[in-house]
Design a protein around this motif. Structure first.
Motif, PDB file in Angstrom:
ATOM      1  N   PHE A 102      14.689   7.020  -0.773  1.00 20.96           N
ATOM      2  CA  PHE A 102      13.343   6.484  -0.995  1.00 20.96           C
ATOM      3  C   PHE A 102      12.747   6.009   0.326  1.00 20.96           C
ATOM      4  N   GLN A 103      11.431   6.088   0.435  1.00 20.67           N
ATOM      5  CA  GLN A 103      10.772   5.484   1.609  1.00 20.67           C
ATOM      6  C   GLN A 103      11.137   4.001   1.620  1.00 20.67           C
ATOM      7  N   GLY A 104      11.749   3.549   2.709  1.00 16.51           N
ATOM      8  CA  GLY A 104      12.321   2.204   2.729  1.00 16.51           C
ATOM      9  C   GLY A 104      11.334   1.091   2.439  1.00 16.51           C
ATOM     10  N   HIS A 105      10.173   1.157   3.075  1.00 13.85           N
ATOM     11  CA  HIS A 105       9.246   0.036   2.911  1.00 13.85           C
ATOM     12  C   HIS A 105       8.443   0.124   1.620  1.00 13.85           C
ATOM     13  N   ALA A 106       8.759   1.122   0.781  1.00 11.72           N
ATOM     14  CA  ALA A 106       8.168   1.168  -0.563  1.00 11.72           C
ATOM     15  C   ALA A 106       9.102   0.496  -1.572  1.00 11.72           C
ATOM     16  N   SER A 151       0.800  -1.225   0.000  1.00 10.94           N
ATOM     17  CA  SER A 151       0.000   0.000   0.000  1.00 10.94           C
ATOM     18  C   SER A 151       0.834   1.278   0.000  1.00 10.94           C
ATOM     19  N   THR A 152       2.042   1.209   0.522  1.00 12.87           N
ATOM     20  CA  THR A 152       2.844   2.431   0.566  1.00 12.87           C
ATOM     21  C   THR A 152       3.261   2.841  -0.837  1.00 12.87           C
ATOM     22  N   TYR A 153       3.808   1.891  -1.589  1.00 12.07           N
ATOM     23  CA  TYR A 153       4.196   2.252  -2.949  1.00 12.07           C
ATOM     24  C   TYR A 153       2.969   2.643  -3.774  1.00 12.07           C
ATOM     25  N   ILE A 206      -3.520   8.626  -1.286  1.00 13.78           N
ATOM     26  CA  ILE A 206      -4.368   7.604  -0.646  1.00 13.78           C
ATOM     27  C   ILE A 206      -3.522   6.363  -0.421  1.00 13.78           C
ATOM     28  N   LYS A 207      -3.503   5.891   0.802  1.00 12.94           N
ATOM     29  CA  LYS A 207      -2.733   4.683   1.082  1.00 12.94           C
ATOM     30  C   LYS A 207      -3.441   3.494   0.428  1.00 12.94           C
ATOM     31  N   GLY A 208      -2.692   2.715  -0.311  1.00 12.77           N
ATOM     32  CA  GLY A 208      -3.301   1.573  -1.011  1.00 12.77           C
ATOM     33  C   GLY A 208      -4.064   2.004  -2.256  1.00 12.77           C
ATOM     34  N   GLY A 214       7.337   9.289   4.904  1.00 17.19           N
ATOM     35  CA  GLY A 214       5.916   9.100   5.182  1.00 17.19           C
ATOM     36  C   GLY A 214       5.420  10.171   6.140  1.00 17.19           C
ATOM     37  N   ASP A 215       4.105  10.403   6.117  1.00 10.82           N
ATOM     38  CA  ASP A 215       3.560  11.392   7.052  1.00 10.82           C
ATOM     39  C   ASP A 215       3.628  10.860   8.483  1.00 10.82           C
ATOM     40  N   GLY A 216       3.455   9.541   8.638  1.00 10.89           N
ATOM     41  CA  GLY A 216       3.596   8.961   9.978  1.00 10.89           C
ATOM     42  C   GLY A 216       5.036   9.090  10.466  1.00 10.89           C
ATOM     43  N   GLU A 217       5.950   8.972   9.547  1.00  6.00           N
ATOM     44  CA  GLU A 217       7.377   9.041   9.871  1.00  6.00           C
ATOM     45  C   GLU A 217       7.759  10.395  10.469  1.00  6.00           C
ATOM     46  N   THR A 218       6.977  11.414  10.158  1.00 10.04           N
ATOM     47  CA  THR A 218       7.338  12.744  10.672  1.00 10.04           C
ATOM     48  C   THR A 218       7.162  12.834  12.189  1.00 10.04           C
ATOM     49  N   LEU A 241      -2.109  10.097   4.886  1.00 18.87           N
ATOM     50  CA  LEU A 241      -2.929  10.294   6.098  1.00 18.87           C
ATOM     51  C   LEU A 241      -2.970   9.071   7.007  1.00 18.87           C
ATOM     52  N   GLN A 242      -2.234   8.037   6.644  1.00 17.03           N
ATOM     53  CA  GLN A 242      -2.226   6.829   7.469  1.00 17.03           C
ATOM     54  C   GLN A 242      -0.803   6.424   7.797  1.00 17.03           C
ATOM     55  N   ARG A 243      -0.692   5.740   8.932  1.00 20.85           N
ATOM     56  CA  ARG A 243       0.568   5.077   9.256  1.00 20.85           C
ATOM     57  C   ARG A 243       0.275   3.594   9.370  1.00 20.85           C
ATOM     58  N   THR A 280      17.126   3.320   4.486  1.00 20.06           N
ATOM     59  CA  THR A 280      16.171   4.302   5.016  1.00 20.06           C
ATOM     60  C   THR A 280      15.070   3.722   5.890  1.00 20.06           C
ATOM     61  N   VAL A 281      15.083   2.415   6.117  1.00 19.18           N
ATOM     62  CA  VAL A 281      13.820   1.903   6.666  1.00 19.18           C
ATOM     63  C   VAL A 281      13.582   2.240   8.122  1.00 19.18           C
ATOM     64  N   SER A 282      14.624   2.562   8.864  1.00 17.33           N
ATOM     65  CA  SER A 282      14.361   2.974  10.235  1.00 17.33           C
ATOM     66  C   SER A 282      13.851   4.414  10.184  1.00 17.33           C
ATOM     67  N   MET A 283      12.576   4.568  10.517  1.00 18.64           N
ATOM     68  CA  MET A 283      11.905   5.851  10.300  1.00 18.64           C
ATOM     69  C   MET A 283      12.649   7.012  10.957  1.00 18.64           C
ATOM     70  N   GLY A 284      12.782   8.080  10.229  1.00 16.42           N
ATOM     71  CA  GLY A 284      13.383   9.306  10.753  1.00 16.42           C
ATOM     72  C   GLY A 284      14.846   9.461  10.374  1.00 16.42           C
TER      73      GLY A 284
HETATM   74  C1  LIG Z   1      11.942   3.559  13.790  1.00 20.40           C
HETATM   75  C2  LIG Z   1      10.898   2.695  13.188  1.00 20.40           C
HETATM   76  N1  LIG Z   1       9.812   2.344  13.914  1.00 20.40           N
HETATM   77  C3  LIG Z   1       8.860   1.557  13.381  1.00 20.40           C
HETATM   78  C4  LIG Z   1       8.966   1.090  12.101  1.00 20.40           C
HETATM   79  C5  LIG Z   1       7.936   0.142  11.541  1.00 20.40           C
HETATM   80  N2  LIG Z   1       7.144   0.783  10.468  1.00 20.40           N
HETATM   81  C6  LIG Z   1       7.393   0.531   9.180  1.00 20.40           C
HETATM   82  S1  LIG Z   1       6.396   1.395   8.167  1.00 20.40           S
HETATM   83  C7  LIG Z   1       5.564   2.069   9.468  1.00 20.40           C
HETATM   84  C8  LIG Z   1       4.428   3.019   9.206  1.00 20.40           C
HETATM   85  C9  LIG Z   1       4.851   4.130   8.323  1.00 20.40           C
HETATM   86  O1  LIG Z   1       3.871   5.083   8.146  1.00 20.40           O
HETATM   87  P1  LIG Z   1       4.184   6.313   7.218  1.00 20.40           P
HETATM   88  O2  LIG Z   1       5.461   6.936   7.591  1.00 20.40           O
HETATM   89  O3  LIG Z   1       2.989   7.195   7.223  1.00 20.40           O
HETATM   90  O4  LIG Z   1       4.423   5.652   5.792  1.00 20.40           O
HETATM   91  P2  LIG Z   1       3.342   5.132   4.754  1.00 20.40           P
HETATM   92  O5  LIG Z   1       3.514   3.663   4.680  1.00 20.40           O
HETATM   93  O6  LIG Z   1       1.998   5.516   5.242  1.00 20.40           O
HETATM   94  O7  LIG Z   1       3.671   5.828   3.480  1.00 20.40           O
HETATM   95  C10 LIG Z   1       6.090   1.630  10.667  1.00 20.40           C
HETATM   96  C11 LIG Z   1       5.591   2.027  11.996  1.00 20.40           C
HETATM   97  C12 LIG Z   1      10.125   1.462  11.387  1.00 20.40           C
HETATM   98  N3  LIG Z   1      10.327   1.038  10.144  1.00 20.40           N
HETATM   99  N4  LIG Z   1      11.041   2.278  11.935  1.00 20.40           N
END
Ligand SMILES: Cc1ncc(C[n+]2csc(CCOP(=O)(O)OP(=O)(O)O)c2C)c(N)n1
Ligand SMILES: [Mg+2]
Length: 871
Positions: A144-148, A113-115, A397-399, A235-239, A267-269, A197-201
């Protein structure tokens, strides 16, 4: 005449006639001279008002609308239709990769859903903005957003950089066949990913300091002025991570117009809405504007333009403003009929605005982040903008496009299994030429090589100077200093009392002055230079300041004044270990990103290193960074008055958990010189991707000359510093690391004189090094065996846990680590003063029993050796 809209919340107006005269005057200015002139006049009015005590009713927020009005947009330069087809195919392959992996290997994970929400934002970038290179110069740096990650993989597949096998083996990169790592990882995919990049922040803060470091290299003349941009997608949640927003003011203060943040505001995390009861975009706008960034909001796609144009009363803007994110999520998830009723239906006038639209059309009203023209225009402005960094807040929109399977749903983040109907829905939604049958087998799709899609893609990449992401380090040509360079350290301090902190500062200073190496050395300090005795470097090498020095320093009348300079070499970061670490990361990977082998020394209070910024250090290791981390003024043996700020008995243990970190706890200046020299040799001459952690202390003592033949042992982790007097066979072996070694020497004398016990004294420069050699032999895994422990670097695998917890059951450092050195050959037991009882247990066994003190036993070694670390 301009169309005028009333303010969203009508204010009480004591004199409407007067108000309308002012507004008309403003309109006239905008019409005749443009918005810039109007903006200038407003600014002047506010300034003048302030002198009369008029407080401006300023808000950091602008209305919930696009920053760039429709009539100010530039036309799209690319082929929209073909780009859409390419993007759709990438979407399909990215999704198929994850669903397929989970079909054959349930629980393997991955994100769809992120990508899905990000695709337009990165595709517009790939087609028109991200340069793989600029002629002779390397290209843009994109975080890049890591989990994308499935997105970049799917694009690389179409570009012909990855094969179908790679995609099939998503998250199976350690198989014999080619595969793909879960997240961006320069060890697991060395030619591909640049930034883990996957560790948020961590991506955002590293991107900010990367942009600053690029300017640093330019201003020091290490690289030519660069057109390169740093793009950070987050990501917005990442902020919510403090690191994401914590360094914003540095970026504006430094006027980093080479930096562009793109926040994917879906708008989603993971669990649900980022700000269900509020608006994350407005919140971020305020934070970024307040910090001095140029903010571009991309909220509404072109379908909304006619509605906004027809909204004479401002009711649509008002409704957009008042709906909270939790409601917007509903509109995304529940479709047109729901949106008509709940969003437009709130006001009859608003409902009338959409009476000619079908439910389907309402459901298809796109958000700005999914509209290539809006995104293109935002990027265009960002690139052209000068004087500050830019953030693009893109509403998505997520997803997106997943329909029932997850579009806008709370569960969408973890959706990785789509049923047949859902897969077919996505296929049809994006017109993917995959048959029903191939949908079920989750076949990947790549148009033929001679298709217009592949042709277009390749032609675009060529025009942009190559593909991204790509990691292309060039061979390093740098020689470590000759042995003689460190003669001063090898000779000892001639009785002068010097701490090991002072000793390493001296080594850094000498390197800075070296004609060959000097310019590559980057001293990084978070506001502790005076503590470490480094203030003389200010004058000699200058503190980097992008504005030079605009003031006369208060101490300008003394020789060693506080000198800031445009070409200053020192990064004096202020009080931010996280920022210092981000600089260390930019400098320590400059060999790969800029082709210049910078040698950073990041020196900080040892207590504020591993335990405070451990995850940034881990990311540095993942980035294949090189350099020296120096934990300064460790004070287990002194300064108890300072209390816990110096009581560091654990950084070495923390360092041992980072696979590419080689940590040392030296006692003497010559040991430091040997370690640093060899470090430069291994990292920059041999090209090894490793880094060093060195603990140095604040206790002053005479630095002895180097004993004959000690070098090899220093590097391997231990050597016999002083055998028992008179050639006697040792009854006990005393191990010490750091300044505690001096206590071992005192004990040696006392044991001989008072008790007639002969003791050998060993300097253990690296308990970690010893422990690792043994681990490596046992497991054949570690980097010392020529192969890094990827399971640990990747942060998964039970074995990693096992490795670190095993010492609870066994000695932390097995006897074998010490047997190597034939400690027991001369007989005797062992007393060690190092980090922890488990260490001593191992050492004790290595001694092979025999007479003498055994530490860890009541009334034995602990009484002989005072102040050992980690009691
Ligand atoms: C420091 C850290 N905590 C938790 C996670 C687990 N995690 C991976 S994605 C995610 C949600 C991300 O939300 P958002 O930043 O809004 O990205 P989106 O997928 O919505 O684009 C979380 C909590 C992580 N990767 N890094
Ligand atoms: Mg999000």
């Amino acid at each position: 005449m301009l169309e005028t809209k009333p303010s969203v919340e009508p204010l009480h107006d004591a004199n409407p006639q007067e108000t309308s005269e002012w507004l008309e005057a403003l309109e006239q200015i905008v019409e005749e001279e443009g918005p810039e002139r109007a903006s200038f006049l407003l600014k002047r009015l506010l300034e003048r008002g302030a002198t009369y005590g008029v407080t401006a009713p300023l808000s950091v927020n602008t209305p919930y609308l696009n920053t760039i009005p429709a009539d100010a947009e530039e036309p799209y330069p690319g082929d929209r239709e073909i780009e859409r087809r390419i993007k759709s195919i990438i979407r399909w392959n990215a999704m198929a990769m994850v669903v397929r992996a989970n079909k054959y290997d349930s629980g393997i994970g991955g994100h769809i859903s992120t990508y899905a929400s990000l695709a337009t934002l990165t595709e517009v970038g790939h087609n028109h903005f991200f340069h793989g290179s600029y002629g002779d110069q390397p290209g843009d740096l994109v975080y890049f957003q890591g989990h994308a990650s499935p997105g970049p993989y799917a694009r690389a597949f179409l570009e012909g950089r990855l094969t179908e096998k790679h995609l099939e083996n998503f998250r199976h990169e350690l198989r014999e066949e080619p595969g793909l790592s879960s997240y961006p990882h320069p060890w697991l995919m060395p030619g591909f990913w640049q930034f883990p990049t996957v560790s948020m922040g961590l991506g955002p803060i590293n991107a900010i300091y990367q942009a600053r470091f690029m300017r640093y290299l330019e201003n020091r003349g290490m690289i030519p002025p660069s057109p390169r941009h740093i793009w950070a997608f987050l990501g917005d949640g990442e902020t919510d991570e403090p690191e994401s927003l914590g360094a914003l003011t540095l970026a504006s203060r430094e006027q980093l117009d080479n930096l562009i943040f793109v926040v994917n505001c879906n708008l989603q995390r993971l669990d649900g809405p980022v700000r269900g009861n509020g608006k994350i975009i407005q919140e971020l706008e305020a934070a970024f504007r307040g910090a001095g960034w140029y903010v571009i909001k991309v909220l509404w796609g072109k379908d909304w333009d006619p509605l906004l144009a027809a909204d004479y009363s401002g009711i649509l803007t008002k409704r957009m403003q008042e709906a909270v994110d939790g409601e917007y999520q509903n509109y995304a998830a529940k479709g047109g009929a729901y949106t008509r009723k709940e969003f437009f239906g709130k006001y009859p006038e608003l409902e009338r605005l959409v009476e000619n639209l079908s439910d389907e059309e309402i459901g298809a009203l796109r958000r700005g982040g999914h509209d290539p023209v809006k995104v293109y225009n935002a990027y265009r402005r960002a690139i052209a903008h000068k004087g500050s960094p830019t953030v693009i807040l893109a509403k998505t929109i997520k997803g997106y496009g997943m329909g029932e399977a997850g579009e806008g749903r709370n569960v969408t983040h973890q959706q990785k299994k789509l049923n047949e109907d859902e897969l077919r829905y996505v296929r049809t939604r994006f017109d993917i030429p995959v048959s029903d049958e191939n949908v079920l087998t989750l076949s990947f799709y790549r148009p033929p090589e001679d298709s217009p899609e592949i042709h277009y893609m390749k032609q675009r990449r060529e025009a942009m100077g190559g593909s991204l992401p790509a990691r292309r380090p060039k061979p390093i040509e740098l020689k470590a200093p000759a042995r003689e360079f460190f003669e001063e350290q090898f000779g000892g301090s001639q009785g002068r009392e010097v701490s090991s902190t002072m000793a390493i500062v001296r080594v850094i200073t000498m390197l800075l002055k070296d004609t060959g190496l000097g310019k590559y050395v980057v001293p990084i300090i978070p506001d502790e230079a005076r503590t470490f005795g480094m203030e003389s470097l200010f004058r000699q090498f200058g503190i980097y300041a992008s504005k030079g020095q605009l003031y006369k320093p208060v101490d300008s009348d003394i020789f060693l004044y506080y000198k800031e300079a445009l070409n200053g070499q020192i990064l004096e970061e202020g009080i931010t270990e996280a920022g210092g670490m981000a600089s260390f990361t930019s400098a320590g990977t400059a060999y790969a990103n800029y082709g210049v082998p910078m040698i950073p020394f990041f020196i900080y209070y040892s207590m504020f290193g591993f335990q405070r910024i451990g995850d940034l250090i881990w990311a540095f290791a993942d980035s294949r960074g090189k350099g020296f981390l120096v934990g300064g003024t460790g004070g287990r043996t002194t300064l108890s008055g300072e209390g816990l700020q110096h009581q560091d008995g654990h950084s070495q243990l923390a360092a041992s958990t980072v696979p590419t970190c080689h940590s040392y706890d030296p006692a003497y200046a010559y040991e430091i010189a040997v370690i640093v020299r060899d470090g430069i040799r291994r990292m920059y001459e041999n090209g090894e991707d490793r880094f060093y952690y060195i603990t140095v202390y604040n206790e002053n003592y005479a630095q002895p000359p180097m004993p004959e033949g000690a070098e090899d042992g220093i590097l391997r982790g231990m050597y016999r510093f002083q055998p028992a007097a008179g050639g006697k066979k040792a009854q006990v072996h005393l191990f010490g690391s750091g300044p505690i070694l001096n206590e071992a020497l005192r004990a040696q004398t006392e044991l001989a004189e008072k008790y007639g016990v002969a003791a050998d004294v060993w300097s253990v420069t690296s308990y970690n090094g010893r422990s690792r050699r043994t681990d490596c032999r046992r497991q054949r895994l570690h980097e010392d065996c020529g192969r890094p422990d990827l399971s640990v670097a990747g942060g998964t695998a039970d074995r990693a846990w096992y490795r670190w917890f095993r010492p609870q059951r066994q000695p932390r450092i097995p006897a074998q680590a010490f047997r190597d050195f034939r400690v027991g050959d001369r007989g005797g037991g062992v007393v060690s003063s190092g980090p922890g009882r488990k260490v001593r247990q191992g050492a004790r066994r290595a001694g092979g029993g025999g007479a003498g003190a055994e530490s860890g036993e009541p009334g034995s070694g602990n009484e002989v050796i005072k102040g050992g670390k980690g009691r």
